[in-house]
Scaffold this motif. Structure first.
Motif, PDB file in Angstrom:
ATOM      1  N   LEU A   1      -9.217  -1.918  -2.237  1.00 57.96           N
ATOM      2  CA  LEU A   1      -8.865  -0.994  -1.159  1.00 57.96           C
ATOM      3  C   LEU A   1      -7.907  -1.671  -0.179  1.00 57.96           C
ATOM      4  O   LEU A   1      -7.990  -2.884   0.030  1.00 57.96           O
ATOM      5  N   CYS A   2      -7.041  -0.871   0.421  1.00 59.81           N
ATOM      6  CA  CYS A   2      -6.105  -1.421   1.408  1.00 59.81           C
ATOM      7  C   CYS A   2      -6.901  -1.891   2.636  1.00 59.81           C
ATOM      8  O   CYS A   2      -7.748  -1.161   3.150  1.00 59.81           O
ATOM      9  N   GLN A   3      -6.589  -3.123   3.081  1.00 61.13           N
ATOM     10  CA  GLN A   3      -7.344  -3.674   4.229  1.00 61.13           C
ATOM     11  C   GLN A   3      -6.960  -2.975   5.534  1.00 61.13           C
ATOM     12  O   GLN A   3      -7.626  -3.119   6.542  1.00 61.13           O
TER      13      GLN A   3
ATOM     14  N   ARG B   1      -9.342  -2.930  -9.423  1.00 58.30           N
ATOM     15  CA  ARG B   1      -8.960  -1.508  -9.308  1.00 58.30           C
ATOM     16  C   ARG B   1      -9.912  -0.638 -10.130  1.00 58.30           C
ATOM     17  O   ARG B   1     -10.414   0.375  -9.661  1.00 58.30           O
TER      18      ARG B   1
ATOM     19  N   CYS C   1       0.870  -1.177   0.000  1.00 63.59           N
ATOM     20  CA  CYS C   1       0.000   0.000   0.000  1.00 63.59           C
ATOM     21  C   CYS C   1       0.910   1.232   0.000  1.00 63.59           C
ATOM     22  O   CYS C   1       1.756   1.376   0.885  1.00 63.59           O
TER      23      CYS C   1
ATOM     24  N   LYS D   1     -13.104  -0.023  -8.711  1.00 64.35           N
ATOM     25  CA  LYS D   1     -12.946   0.731  -7.454  1.00 64.35           C
ATOM     26  C   LYS D   1     -13.196  -0.135  -6.207  1.00 64.35           C
ATOM     27  O   LYS D   1     -13.685   0.332  -5.179  1.00 64.35           O
ATOM     28  N   LYS D   2     -12.855  -1.408  -6.344  1.00 67.34           N
ATOM     29  CA  LYS D   2     -13.065  -2.320  -5.215  1.00 67.34           C
ATOM     30  C   LYS D   2     -11.759  -2.640  -4.497  1.00 67.34           C
ATOM     31  O   LYS D   2     -11.768  -3.287  -3.448  1.00 67.34           O
TER      32      LYS D   2
ATOM     33  N   GLY E   1      -7.776   1.493   4.164  1.00 68.83           N
ATOM     34  CA  GLY E   1      -9.023   1.696   3.427  1.00 68.83           C
ATOM     35  C   GLY E   1      -8.872   2.534   2.167  1.00 68.83           C
ATOM     36  O   GLY E   1      -9.839   2.758   1.447  1.00 68.83           O
ATOM     37  N   LYS E   2      -7.635   2.993   1.847  1.00 69.63           N
ATOM     38  CA  LYS E   2      -7.431   3.835   0.651  1.00 69.63           C
ATOM     39  C   LYS E   2      -7.209   2.963  -0.590  1.00 69.63           C
ATOM     40  O   LYS E   2      -6.730   1.815  -0.480  1.00 69.63           O
ATOM     41  N   ALA E   3      -7.497   3.538  -1.753  1.00 69.85           N
ATOM     42  CA  ALA E   3      -7.287   2.807  -3.009  1.00 69.85           C
ATOM     43  C   ALA E   3      -5.837   2.989  -3.457  1.00 69.85           C
ATOM     44  O   ALA E   3      -5.558   3.572  -4.497  1.00 69.85           O
ATOM     45  N   CYS E   4      -4.901   2.542  -2.635  1.00 68.34           N
ATOM     46  CA  CYS E   4      -3.490   2.811  -2.906  1.00 68.34           C
ATOM     47  C   CYS E   4      -2.646   1.543  -3.047  1.00 68.34           C
ATOM     48  O   CYS E   4      -1.456   1.553  -2.765  1.00 68.34           O
TER      49      CYS E   4
END
Ligand code: ATP
Length: 467
Positions: free
Chosen positions: A136-138, A130, A94, A133-134, A141-144
């Motif tokens: 997400l960092c566990q 990605r 992440c 938009k699903k 929580g960001k899409a990174c």
């Protein structure tokens, strides 16, 4: 899948620390991720699981012998086995919180089977998530989450001269699995013990893997123990032998109190190129919300011995006198994680009961063969020296045969509770009658039932219950 009971895992971890089963390693220095120490009760429980495995896999079999091979092996071992080139896991980082994850585990959470999948497949699937938009960092929580990369799980050591270890070919590794030692000792076992096919070699020992994300307490750690058995056989018998070991290993769990409905087999669809069949035994962990692997059963063909024969230049054929044929034996392996079983037994045994006084009481309903302490001896009253010394003498006698404890601290109820919490199946109370009739009260952990028995019958009573 049943709902994840996060509280159960917390309760198990807390019990393990509070009662000296398992500690996070190096705590006074801030800890080390994925490494654990086993305290007094934990080391006893672990030893008992190990002993019961060895008893069933070696002592009660005519066709399996034991081994205790070294952790360090010749560097070529892991080149021959394919580990140096290919013992990798796909890693995803992440970019925001710097957490690290197994890419195949992320995909599995979305129901995409990615065990042993190629990096290309994994990245394609990650891209789809990605775009939707699903992904997400566990942790944050960001899409990174970035691209998946391969990450070697082999743990290097610096054993050897400083010059040698600069040379890739001379790197000595800590073994990532115990079976490597079994393959290297196949020939010595054959030459010294002369077993006939089919036969197995079994051992329990440490293994080391640089796991990307060591998590879920002792379920996945970087240093762990495996209980492995390699069964060498004629390839014509592979199917029946594979089925035989599947059944034997499944039955082993039932024998130690794991209910049938908490066990299942998972069949691997994607196999290593040399393998012909692979199943995992999975246990339904309430503390982790569902079925997880505790053991693997694999038909490995002749890959291991062929590779070691090729790389060492030593002939590892077997001559079958009865059928006058020579061949490299094929292998069916059973490979279980000791700490995973430890966690499985705790998960299954942990029981909470609300007492009439509104107090939560914890019981570890372990199979008595696995319980760290088999029997605890209490004098009824602490301030009566004749009861204390009688009970202590009984404890001194019983401990010659069983792991025992003597406890005269606090009231009897508290003493029972301390033992229930660590899974002690029997508690014995010495009272005033004992002084005249040599009888004691023995109380069963699970039923609460109390019986009066003679002191000299206690050992036989316990042994009978444990068999
Ligand atoms: P996983 O898919 O969970 O990483 P694996 O399929 O790589 O496991 P194997 O190489 O087949 O596992 O190892 C056999 C057994 O060893 C596993 O079933 C498990 O019980 C145990 N094991 C493997 N890796 C670990 C680990 N990092 N920590 C604790 N036990 C482990």
């Amino acid at each position: 899948m049943q709902e994840k009971d996060e509280k159960l895992m917390e309760k198990i971890i807390s019990l393990c620390k509070r009662r000296g089963f398992v500690f996070a390693s190096s705590e006074i220095y801030g800890g080390m991720a994925g490494i654990y120490d086993y305290g007094h009760y934990g080391s006893l429980l672990k030893d008992n699981i190990k002993k019961e495995w060895q008893k069933n896999m070696i002592q009660l079999r005519e066709d399996v012998v034991g081994l205790d091979s070294a952790i360090f092996m010749h560097p070529k071992t892991w080149v021959a086995s394919g580990h140096v080139a290919g013992f990798n896991d796909p890693q995803v980082d992440c970019h925001n919180c710097k957490s690290r994850f197994r890419a195949d585990h992320i995909l599995e959470d979305f129901g995409i089977q990615a065990d042993k999948a190629t990096l290309e497949f994994i990245n394609d699937e990650l891209n789809k998530l990605r775009e939707a938009k699903k992904l997400l960092c566990q942790n944050c929580g960001k899409a990174c989450l970035g691209e998946a990369r391969v990450f070697s799980m082999m743990v290097k050591s610096n054993l050897g001269s400083p010059v040698d270890i600069l040379d890739e070919e001379n790197i000595v590794y800590l073994r990532p699995e115990t079976c490597g030692g079994i393959y290297l000792e196949y020939k010595n076992t054959l030459d010294s013990l002369h077993p006939k096919l089919p036969f197995g070699i079994a051992q329990v020992g440490k293994a080391f893997r640089n796991e990307i994300a060591a998590r879920q307490f002792i379920f996945r750690t970087r240093e762990f123990e495996q209980m492995e058995m390699q069964y060498f056989h004629d390839p014509v018998d592979t199917n029946s032998i594979f089925e035989m070991w599947k059944q034997i290993r499944y039955d082993w769990y039932l024998l130690y109190g794991i209910p049938d409905d908490k066990l299942r087999f998972y069949k691997h669809e994607k196999l290593a190129h040399y393998a012909s069949d692979a199943y995992d035994v999975e246990y339904d962990f309430e503390s982790m919300g569902g079925f997880k692997e505790v053991e693997g059963i694999h038909a490995r063909g002749d890959w291991d011995l062929s590779q070691h024969s090729k790389f060492s230049g030593i002939n590892l054929d077997y001559y079958d006198e009865a059928n006058k044929k020579r061949f490299i034996p094929h292998i069916v392996e059973t490979s279980a994680g000791l700490a995973r079983m430890f966690l499985m037994f705790l998960d299954n045994a942990y029981t909470e009961i609300l007492s009439e006084e509104g107090e939560t009481r914890v019981f570890l309903k372990l199979d008595p063969k696995l319980s760290p302490i088999k029997v605890a001896v209490f004098p009824l009253l602490k301030n009566k020296p004749e009861l204390v010394s009688n009970a202590h003498d009984l404890y001194l006698e019983l401990r010659k045969e069983f792991m025992c404890e003597f406890d005269d601290n606090g009231n009897i109820g508290k003493r029972y509770r301390r033992q229930d919490e660590i899974g002690t199946p029997w508690c014995i109370v010495v009272d005033f009658d004992t002084l005249t009739d040599d009888s004691v009260t023995i109380r069963d952990r699970d039923t609460g039932k109390q019986e009066r028995i003679k002191k000299d019958e206690i050992a036989a009573y316990i042994k009978e219950k444990m068999n």
